[in-house]
Design an enzyme around this catalytic site. Structure first.
Site, PDB file in Angstrom:
ATOM      1  N   ASP A   1      23.339  37.863  34.125  1.00  0.00           N
ATOM      2  CA  ASP A   1      25.006  38.007  34.771  1.00  0.00           C
ATOM      3  C   ASP A   1      25.396  38.753  35.393  1.00  0.00           C
ATOM      4  O   ASP A   1      24.540  40.090  35.547  1.00  0.00           O
ATOM      5  CB  ASP A   1      25.394  37.845  34.040  1.00  0.00           C
TER       6      ASP A   1
ATOM      7  N   ARG B   1      45.524  41.398  35.946  1.00  0.00           N
ATOM      8  CA  ARG B   1      44.521  41.889  35.309  1.00  0.00           C
ATOM      9  C   ARG B   1      44.339  43.546  35.431  1.00  0.00           C
ATOM     10  O   ARG B   1      43.547  44.185  35.049  1.00  0.00           O
ATOM     11  CB  ARG B   1      43.444  41.270  34.806  1.00  0.00           C
TER      12      ARG B   1
END
Ligand SMILES: C[S@@+](CC[C@H](N)C(=O)[O-])C[C@H]1O[C@@H](n2cnc3c(N)ncnc32)[C@H](O)[C@@H]1O
Length: 265
Positions: free
Chosen positions: A139, A38
Site C-alpha cells: 500500500d 481533512r
C-alpha cells in the site's frame, strides 16, 4: 473546534494536481469540502493558518506529503469483502493449485489495513495448509501498513470472518476486546510500502493479483497502464481480481473477463 481556513480555488486546484501526480488519484471538484476538512487537521497539527503555507510545506517535506496522501485517500476495507472472489478461489482456483502442488505467489495491491491479505491467508491455511504460498501485500499509506502489520482488530471488524475461521485463526486479547491474527496466518504475508504509480521492484510471476477498490480513484489512462503492468506480471493462467464497482472494459489491455471482476491472462 476552530473553523477551517478558507480554501481558494487556486489552492484546491494545486492540491488536486499534487495528489494526481503523487498517487494517480483523480479527485473531482465535488471533493472540495472533504479536502478542506481533512487537510484542516494537518494545518492545526502543524500550527499553520493557510492552505497556501501547507502547499509550500509539502513541496519540501516528504513526510508531510505522505501524511497528506494518507488523509486524502480512502482506506475502507473489511475481511471477506466481496465474498464472490473468495468463493471463486476456494471452488475453482485452489483445487488446481492443490493438484499441481507447486509454490504460488499472490499480490494484494492496495491492501489497506490488512483484512484482504489475511482473508486470503486464512483460506489458504484452511484449504491448502501444506502448500507454499507467499502473499505480498502493498500500500502507499504507511499509516494503514502499520495497522496491517500489527494484525489486531476490534470485535466489530472481525464479525465479517466466518465463525469457524474466527475460532481457528483469531485469538482474543484478554482485557482489550480485540483479536490478534494467528501466527500461522500472518507468517505467509509480507507487507511493503509501494506506490502503484512508481517503479515495481518485484519480478513476479504472480498466480493471483488483487487490486480491488483501488483503481476506482484513478483516470482511465492510469487504469490502462496498471492493467497492462499487472498482465505482464501474471503467470500463465494467472488471475487478476478488481473491485465489483470497477471495470477494465473499454480499456486497451490484454486480459479477458472470466467472471464479474475477475480477469485472466
Ligand atoms: C479502499 S482501499 C481498498 C482496500 C482493499 N483492497 C479492499 O478492497 O478492501 C484502497 C487502498 O488503496 C491505496 N492506494 C491508493 N492509491 C494508491 C497508490 N497510488 N499506490 C498504492 N496504494 C494506493 C490506499 O492507500 C488504500 O489503502
Amino acid at each position: 473546534m476552530l473553523a477551517a481556513p478558507a480554501l481558494s480555488a487556486a489552492s484546491f486546484s494545486a492540491i488536486r494536481e499534487l495528489i494526481r501526480a503523487v498517487a494517480g488519484i483523480a479527485m473531482t471538484p465535488e471533493k472540495e469540502e472533504l479536502v478542506k476538512a481533512r487537510l484542516a487537521s494537518r494545518l492545526r497539527e502543524l500550527k499553520l493558518s493557510a492552505y497556501e503555507e501547507y502547499l509550500e510545506r509539502v513541496k519540501t517535506d516528504r513526510v508531510e506529503l505522505s501524511n497528506m496522501v494518507d488523509v486524502l485517500t480512502t482506506n475502507k476495507t473489511s475481511f471477506f469483502r466481496e465474498p464472490q472472489h473468495f468463493d471463486y478461489l476456494v471452488q475453482t482456483v485452489f483445487p488446481i493449485w492443490k493438484a499441481e502442488r507447486r509454490p504460488r505467489q499472490i499480490w494484494s495491491a492496495g491492501c489497506s489495513s490488512g483484512e484482504e491479505p489475511y482473508t486470503l491467508s486464512m483460506l489458504l491455511q484452511a484449504h491448502l495448509p501444506t502448500l507454499e504460498v507467499r502473499i505480498l501485500a502493498t500500500d502507499l499509506s504507511l499509516r494503514v501498513l502499520t495497522r496491517a502489520k500489527a494484525a489486531r482488530y476490534t470485535e466489530a471488524v472481525v464479525q465479517d470472518v466466518p465463525s469457524e475461521l474466527r475460532r481457528k485463526y483469531l485469538r482474543h486479547v484478554p482485557g482489550e476486546g480485540t483479536f490478534q491474527v494467528a501466527p500461522e496466518v500472518t507468517s505467509r504475508v509480507s507487507f511493503a510500502r509501494l506506490n502503484l504509480m512508481g517503479d515495481w521492484p518485484m519480478k513476479g510471476p504472480f498466480d493471483l493479483i488483487l487490486c480491488r477498490n483501488v483503481m476506482i480513484y484513478f483516470t482511465d489512462d492510469t487504469r490502462t497502464m496498471l492493467a497492462q503492468r499487472y498482465a505482464a506480471l501474471l503467470s500463465e493462467r494467472g488471475v487478476l481480481m478488481i473491485g465489483h464497482a470497477e471495470s477494465l472494459a473499454s480499456l486497451e489491455q490484454p486480459l479477458r473477463l472470466i467472471k464479474p471482476a475477475i480477469y485472466a491472462r
